[in-house]
Write a protein that holds these residues in place. Structure first.
Motif, PDB file in Angstrom:
ATOM      1  N   LEU A 154     -15.791  -9.496  -4.710  1.00 40.38           N
ATOM      2  CA  LEU A 154     -15.486 -10.904  -4.985  1.00 40.38           C
ATOM      3  C   LEU A 154     -14.057 -11.045  -5.504  1.00 40.38           C
ATOM      4  O   LEU A 154     -13.320 -11.936  -5.075  1.00 40.38           O
ATOM      5  CB  LEU A 154     -16.487 -11.483  -5.989  1.00 40.38           C
TER       6      LEU A 154
ATOM      7  N   ARG B 214     -18.992  -7.300  -7.509  1.00 44.22           N
ATOM      8  CA  ARG B 214     -18.026  -8.095  -8.286  1.00 44.22           C
ATOM      9  C   ARG B 214     -16.601  -7.756  -7.855  1.00 44.22           C
ATOM     10  O   ARG B 214     -15.751  -8.636  -7.751  1.00 44.22           O
ATOM     11  CB  ARG B 214     -18.229  -7.885  -9.780  1.00 44.22           C
TER      12      ARG B 214
ATOM     13  N   ASP C 112     -12.881 -21.279  -4.448  1.00 38.52           N
ATOM     14  CA  ASP C 112     -13.995 -20.565  -3.822  1.00 38.52           C
ATOM     15  C   ASP C 112     -15.092 -21.531  -3.383  1.00 38.52           C
ATOM     16  O   ASP C 112     -15.631 -21.413  -2.281  1.00 38.52           O
ATOM     17  CB  ASP C 112     -14.573 -19.517  -4.771  1.00 38.52           C
TER      18      ASP C 112
ATOM     19  N   ILE D 128     -24.188 -15.397  -3.576  1.00 36.07           N
ATOM     20  CA  ILE D 128     -23.423 -15.240  -2.342  1.00 36.07           C
ATOM     21  C   ILE D 128     -24.287 -15.722  -1.186  1.00 36.07           C
ATOM     22  O   ILE D 128     -25.464 -15.358  -1.104  1.00 36.07           O
ATOM     23  CB  ILE D 128     -23.073 -13.751  -2.132  1.00 36.07           C
TER      24      ILE D 128
END
Length: 115
Positions: free
Chosen positions: A33, A30, A77, A49
């Protein structure tokens, strides 16, 4: 995102699965990310992912700078993942495959031109 031609050919990793491959924790994934080292999207309501973003037991090194360029061009994203995995005519392949082939500068140059 399932309307993308590449979608079904991609191996998707949940955060715990990515953590296992990276030899770390889901919490660290996380953080990766959040730091834009990796990107994830929701697949069947689960954050995942693309496995191709991991090379061996670490995130693809060339990905972080490319994500930064895409975010600088106001890509979300999801849009960045779409661009990275879709065929890009000017590269003759998908940007992710070009990155894997060592064409980082060319990929980033194309990404910078996307406005």
């Amino acid at each position: 995102m399932s309307t993308r031609p590449w979608f079904d050919s991609i191996t998707w990793l949940t955060l715990p699965a990515a953590a296992e491959q990276l030899g770390t924790t889901a919490s660290r994934v996380r953080r990766l990310l959040e730091e834009n080292v990796l990107l994830a999207t929701r697949v069947d309501d689960v954050r995942k992912i693309p496995a191709v973003f991991l090379v061996g037991n670490e995130p693809m090194h060339e990905l972080r700078g490319t994500i930064t360029v895409l975010h600088d061009n106001h890509f979300t994203d999801d849009e960045a993942i779409d661009w990275l995995l879709s065929d890009e005519e000017s590269l003759g392949t998908s940007p992710i495959q070009a990155l894997l082939a060592g064409r980082k500068a060319e990929v980033r140059r194309v990404a910078q031109s996307l406005l």
